[in-house]
Motif scaffolding. Structure first.
Motif, mmCIF file in Angstrom:
data_model
loop_
_atom_site.group_PDB
_atom_site.id
_atom_site.type_symbol
_atom_site.label_atom_id
_atom_site.label_comp_id
_atom_site.label_asym_id
_atom_site.label_seq_id
_atom_site.Cartn_x
_atom_site.Cartn_y
_atom_site.Cartn_z
ATOM 1 N N THR A 1 11.575 30.207 -110.990
ATOM 2 C CA THR A 1 10.914 28.731 -110.275
ATOM 3 C C THR A 1 11.275 27.592 -111.319
ATOM 4 O O THR A 1 10.985 28.770 -112.284
ATOM 5 C CB THR A 1 10.066 29.220 -109.989
ATOM 6 O OG1 THR A 1 9.546 30.148 -108.543
ATOM 7 C CG2 THR A 1 9.182 28.297 -108.849
ATOM 8 N N GLU B 1 11.582 35.727 -111.504
ATOM 9 C CA GLU B 1 11.004 36.886 -111.235
ATOM 10 C C GLU B 1 12.070 38.423 -111.072
ATOM 11 O O GLU B 1 12.526 37.549 -109.828
ATOM 12 C CB GLU B 1 10.252 37.040 -109.673
ATOM 13 C CG GLU B 1 8.810 35.861 -110.042
ATOM 14 C CD GLU B 1 8.208 35.806 -108.571
ATOM 15 O OE1 GLU B 1 7.606 35.921 -107.993
ATOM 16 O OE2 GLU B 1 9.374 34.443 -108.419
ATOM 17 N N VAL C 1 8.071 40.364 -114.324
ATOM 18 C CA VAL C 1 8.410 38.739 -114.625
ATOM 19 C C VAL C 1 8.735 38.143 -115.875
ATOM 20 O O VAL C 1 7.844 38.807 -116.751
ATOM 21 C CB VAL C 1 6.378 37.886 -113.972
ATOM 22 C CG1 VAL C 1 6.775 36.397 -114.587
ATOM 23 C CG2 VAL C 1 6.597 38.228 -112.468
ATOM 24 N N ALA C 2 9.275 37.354 -115.995
ATOM 25 C CA ALA C 2 9.628 36.932 -117.474
ATOM 26 C C ALA C 2 9.317 35.006 -117.266
ATOM 27 O O ALA C 2 9.931 34.564 -115.899
ATOM 28 C CB ALA C 2 10.834 37.086 -117.938
ATOM 29 N N MET C 3 9.190 34.392 -118.546
ATOM 30 C CA MET C 3 8.738 33.114 -118.471
ATOM 31 C C MET C 3 9.340 32.660 -119.499
ATOM 32 O O MET C 3 9.625 33.101 -120.750
ATOM 33 C CB MET C 3 7.085 32.453 -118.091
ATOM 34 C CG MET C 3 6.080 33.376 -116.608
ATOM 35 S SD MET C 3 5.007 32.895 -117.097
ATOM 36 C CE MET C 3 4.129 33.929 -115.618
ATOM 37 N N SER D 1 9.227 25.593 -112.622
ATOM 38 C CA SER D 1 7.238 24.968 -113.223
ATOM 39 C C SER D 1 6.700 24.143 -113.752
ATOM 40 O O SER D 1 7.908 24.076 -114.396
ATOM 41 C CB SER D 1 6.711 26.324 -112.817
ATOM 42 O OG SER D 1 4.690 26.529 -112.042
ATOM 43 N N SER D 2 5.881 23.894 -114.492
ATOM 44 C CA SER D 2 5.293 23.765 -114.961
ATOM 45 C C SER D 2 3.857 23.238 -115.377
ATOM 46 O O SER D 2 2.611 24.354 -114.268
ATOM 47 C CB SER D 2 5.699 21.804 -115.279
ATOM 48 O OG SER D 2 4.484 21.101 -114.246
ATOM 49 N N GLU E 1 3.844 34.523 -120.739
ATOM 50 C CA GLU E 1 3.652 35.922 -120.211
ATOM 51 C C GLU E 1 2.680 36.233 -120.348
ATOM 52 O O GLU E 1 2.254 37.607 -119.347
ATOM 53 C CB GLU E 1 5.591 36.311 -120.208
ATOM 54 C CG GLU E 1 7.001 36.307 -119.726
ATOM 55 C CD GLU E 1 7.758 36.619 -120.501
ATOM 56 O OE1 GLU E 1 7.659 38.050 -120.362
ATOM 57 O OE2 GLU E 1 8.935 36.201 -121.269
ATOM 58 N N ARG F 1 7.622 43.748 -109.067
ATOM 59 C CA ARG F 1 8.332 42.995 -109.357
ATOM 60 C C ARG F 1 7.494 42.856 -110.853
ATOM 61 O O ARG F 1 6.783 42.783 -111.679
ATOM 62 C CB ARG F 1 7.559 41.661 -109.202
ATOM 63 C CG ARG F 1 7.228 40.273 -109.455
ATOM 64 C CD ARG F 1 6.801 39.561 -108.385
ATOM 65 N NE ARG F 1 5.760 39.368 -107.851
ATOM 66 C CZ ARG F 1 5.149 38.817 -107.483
ATOM 67 N NH1 ARG F 1 5.714 37.156 -106.965
ATOM 68 N NH2 ARG F 1 4.228 38.616 -107.746
ATOM 69 N N VAL G 1 9.831 30.488 -114.551
ATOM 70 C CA VAL G 1 9.632 31.619 -113.472
ATOM 71 C C VAL G 1 10.225 31.923 -113.092
ATOM 72 O O VAL G 1 11.020 32.157 -112.420
ATOM 73 C CB VAL G 1 8.050 31.478 -113.654
ATOM 74 C CG1 VAL G 1 7.322 33.370 -113.027
ATOM 75 C CG2 VAL G 1 7.079 30.631 -113.804
ATOM 76 N N LEU H 1 8.788 25.040 -117.063
ATOM 77 C CA LEU H 1 7.832 26.249 -116.689
ATOM 78 C C LEU H 1 9.231 26.919 -116.292
ATOM 79 O O LEU H 1 8.687 26.908 -115.202
ATOM 80 C CB LEU H 1 7.046 26.838 -117.226
ATOM 81 C CG LEU H 1 6.741 28.221 -117.215
ATOM 82 C CD1 LEU H 1 6.983 28.286 -118.861
ATOM 83 C CD2 LEU H 1 4.965 28.850 -117.128
ATOM 84 N N GLY I 1 0.798 27.112 -114.702
ATOM 85 C CA GLY I 1 2.337 26.866 -114.006
ATOM 86 C C GLY I 1 2.763 28.321 -113.770
ATOM 87 O O GLY I 1 3.946 28.198 -113.439
ATOM 88 N N TYR J 1 0.063 35.428 -117.981
ATOM 89 C CA TYR J 1 0.485 36.331 -116.489
ATOM 90 C C TYR J 1 0.114 37.330 -116.785
ATOM 91 O O TYR J 1 -0.910 37.877 -116.179
ATOM 92 C CB TYR J 1 1.907 35.770 -116.367
ATOM 93 C CG TYR J 1 2.104 36.424 -115.292
ATOM 94 C CD1 TYR J 1 1.720 35.911 -114.078
ATOM 95 C CD2 TYR J 1 2.734 37.725 -115.526
ATOM 96 C CE1 TYR J 1 2.122 37.297 -112.458
ATOM 97 C CE2 TYR J 1 3.317 38.569 -114.190
ATOM 98 C CZ TYR J 1 2.315 37.888 -112.952
ATOM 99 O OH TYR J 1 2.782 38.882 -111.840
#
Lengths: 398, 287
Positions: free
Chosen positions: B27, B40, B49-51, B29-30, A342, B47, B38, B36, A245, A345
């Motif tokens: 974004t 940024e 990132v958190a999800m 997403s899946s 996370e 950068r 995302v 999901l 994802g 990732y």
């Protein structure tokens, strides 16, 4: 039904269940029961208890019990948990070890943990919807439906599989990824899996800075679109996007000027890129990589077989468990908790930033399907084509 | 479906300060588990990132005009293929993989009265299906491997022949031998979101309108393992929902038009209990 498999690479997206596992991952990434209907563990994950599905028989008529399942289970678990032991009683199986086994379900869901028995005449007696009636390793395999299958008899009476041949008269055949253009007869349906095999460059002994420059120089688009004839997607991440994802976070475009600049500041050591000797697709990929590298001032010699300091490697997915697949590609001695997207990732980011592996393309598996072949749930599973859900319309022409 | 959203807090490039101002990009997403998000946060070359995994809420709907009610009639561990009420509802026939069982009504309960085994010429295919239908001669059980005559009075008897017969009152609808699919002269509707089970029953909201009672389709929807059923009005080749989805405790294994008008027989494999539950669905107009 006749089936041919011309490509040694193909076949993993085709599900022909002969033996089954205790549990499996479903298409939503959840664990679901197969031969085990319930399970529980102690707080330390050192003791797991499974209840086996009742009224399941092996292909030779023997009942599935804890005792009949234990030998295959133990053989599957020993490589991962050396001190594991199994106790059984009726339909109960208890798996114990001195060390915690928090990922035991992941291991049990792998094809290698399928429950099977052997006899003098048959090396694979499972509980699945198909049973082996004849086999010649590497040449052909004949399956028959298992009438007493606990999940219901498959529609097909028999399946004849020929390996290493072209389509011939096969009802279902794999379409290998490769540089040769293939024209399929009109009316023929095809099925493609979601991208499921990563092709990547791995480095055993090369300057990480040089590999970073190489990663910048490679144009991945033509590898998926031209070399793999649209049977692949350019890969900038180790896991395909449908599984993680977040793969788009790694996407980039080739940056040859920056790669050149980096190379100019490095000591240029010659690199060799080895690939499996008879694999025409990987050979074309190696040549393409060498071409891109040359544009950035990096000399790479493609090398069939052998042991180059760079290697072109395939990593086929074996499950829909993103954490498990990432750790298969890049094993970690002490992996972090990867239950959150996370953290997955972050690990993948770290791995790619180390520049020891360069993802190139995620390949799909594609099958040609004769018009008389139908599937109960076409397209329901992006990962596998389930032969147990197929039937042949006998009235239609082959 | 939520759309991809992109938000930025960047100043124009000519300001000279854009490199230091954070930019946020979100974004949708899946992954294999669902949506999901995302996020940024871009600050210069850095950068973060958190999800956030997210489950799609049910979409806002206009007030549904049809409501679905269910009443469980029978529960058993073995798969139920169909169920039929006979003798003005005083008796119930249950078709299972192994045979037909009859039950007598005693108040709110059903009391077993007899069973007759199915002797089939060959095993049933996977995902087995079967239908009980009242015919001129009594009741018939239509199976993908045989057709059986069911007699329940004075004693329950099953007589099966290894052929697939056309269903009564249809345009040649019959099982395709050894498979769980139907073949017939009438086209089979299929729409996005529908599962493999559906039935056509009287629309409770069209009774008394000009043209008389119309039909609505009630269809299963394979939403993860826990299916739901919902009614649809088919207009201009489109399936328009007319009820809320009715969540079920597991996958639908059978959905047939019942012998009573405006009702359907539903069989669900309850994943909590592992048992098969046969219910009667009835529709009511809530307009």
């Amino acid at each position: 039904m006749e089936l041919s498999n011309a490509d040694g690479r193909g076949g993993s997206a085709l599900s022909m269940p002969i033996a089954e596992t205790l549990v499996r991952w479903n298409s939503r990434g959840e664990m679901e029961p197969v031969l085990a209907v319930a399970w529980q563990h102690d707080p330390d994950y050192k003791r797991w208890r499974f209840s086996l599905r009742p009224k399941v028989t092996f292909h030779d008529g023997e009942a599935l019990t804890g005792a009949s399942a234990a030998p295959a289970l133990l053989a599957a678990l020993k490589p991962k948990y050396s001190d594991v032991s199994i106790e059984t009683g009726g339909q109960a199986v208890e798996v114990k070890a001195e060390h915690p086994m928090p990922d035991l379900l992941d291991v049990l869901a792998l094809p290698g943990a399928a429950i099977f028995r052997k006899s003098d005449a048959n090396a694979l007696i499972g509980t699945g919807p198909f049973r082996v009636t004849a086999s010649e390793p590497g040449r052909h395999l004949t399956l028959a439906s298992f009438d007493d299958y606990w999940g219901g008899r498959p529609y097909l009476d028999a399946v004849a599989i020929e390996f290493g041949t072209g389509r011939g008269h096969a009802d279902l055949f794999d379409i290998p990824v490769g540089p040769a253009r293939r024209i399929l007869p009109e009316g023929l349906a095809t099925w493609s899996s979601a991208p499921r095999t990563l092709v990547a460059i791995t480095a055993s002994n090369a300057d990480p800075a040089l590999l970073q420059a190489l990663a910048l120089a490679i144009d991945r688009g033509p590898i998926g679109n031209v070399l793999a004839q649209h049977n692949g997607e350019a890969a900038f991440a180790l896991l395909p996007h449908w599984l993680s994802g977040y793969a788009f976070l790694f996407q980039s475009t080739p940056d040859v000027p920056r790669a050149k600049q980096m190379v100019s500041q490095l000591r240029r050591a010659p690199l060799s890129l080895s690939y499996p000797a008879n694999d025409l697709f990987l050979r074309s990929v190696a040549e393409r990589v060498a071409l891109n590298a040359r544009d950035a001032g990096i000399a790479i010699q493609p090398m069939p077989g052998g042991n180059g300091n760079l290697r072109l490697v395939e990593f086929p997915l074996e499950s829909e468990d993103a954490a498990h697949e990432l750790l298969r590609i890049a094993p970690q001695s002490n992996p972090p908790d990867l239950t959150r997207a996370e953290s997955l990732y972050q690990l993948e980011r770290t791995l790619l930033d180390e520049h020891r592996i360069i993802p190139l393309v995620h390949l799909r598996e594609t099958y040609g399907i004769a018009p008389r072949v139908h599937f109960q749930k076409p397209g329901a599973d992006l990962f596998e084509l389930h032969l147990e859900d197929a039937w042949v319309d006998q009235r239609a022409a082959p | 479906m939520q759309t991809v959203g992109v938000g930025t807090a960047a100043t124009p490039p000519e300001s000279g300060a854009s490199a230091t101002l954070p930019r946020l990009r979100v974004t949708a997403s899946s992954d294999t588990r669902g949506l999901l998000f995302v996020a940024e946060v871009l600050i210069g070359d850095n950068r973060q990132v958190a999800m956030l995994p997210w489950t799609l809420p049910s979409s806002a709907q206009a007030k549904p005009r049809v409501s679905i009610t269910t009443k469980i009639l029978w529960i058993q561990p073995e798969p139920i293929l169909d169920l039929l009420l006979v003798d003005s509802g005083s008796q119930m026939l249950v078709l299972s993989l192994n045979g037909v069982a009859s039950y007598r009504s005693s108040g709110e309960k059903w009391t077993p009265s007899a069973t007759a085994s199915l002797v089939l010429p060959r095993p049933m295919p996977r995902d087995p299906r079967g239908r009980l239908e009242s015919t001129a001669g009594g009741v018939e059980a239509f199976l993908p491997v045989a057709t059986c005559v069911v007699v329940w009075n004075p004693e329950l008897k099953l007589t099966c022949a290894s052929s697939v017969a056309n269903w009564p009152g249809t345009l040649g609808t019959h099982w395709v031998a050894d498979r769980n699919v139907l073949e017939g002269d009438a086209p089979t509707p299929s729409f996005a979101g529908w599962g493999s089970d559906w039935a056509s029953i009287a629309d409770p909201c069209s009774a008394g309108t000009v043209g008389g009672a119309g039909k609505v389709a009630i269809a299963s929807s394979p939403n993860t393992e826990h299916d739901s059923v919902r009614t649809y009005l088919i207009l201009d080749g489109q399936a328009n929902p007319t009820s809320d989805p009715l969540p079920l405790p597991g996958p639908v294994t059978a959905l047939w038009e019942a012998e009573s008008p405006g009702q359907a027989t539903l069989v669900v494999h309850n994943l909590q209990t592992g048992e098969y539950e046969a219910s009667r669905l009835a529709l009511a107009c809530s307009q």
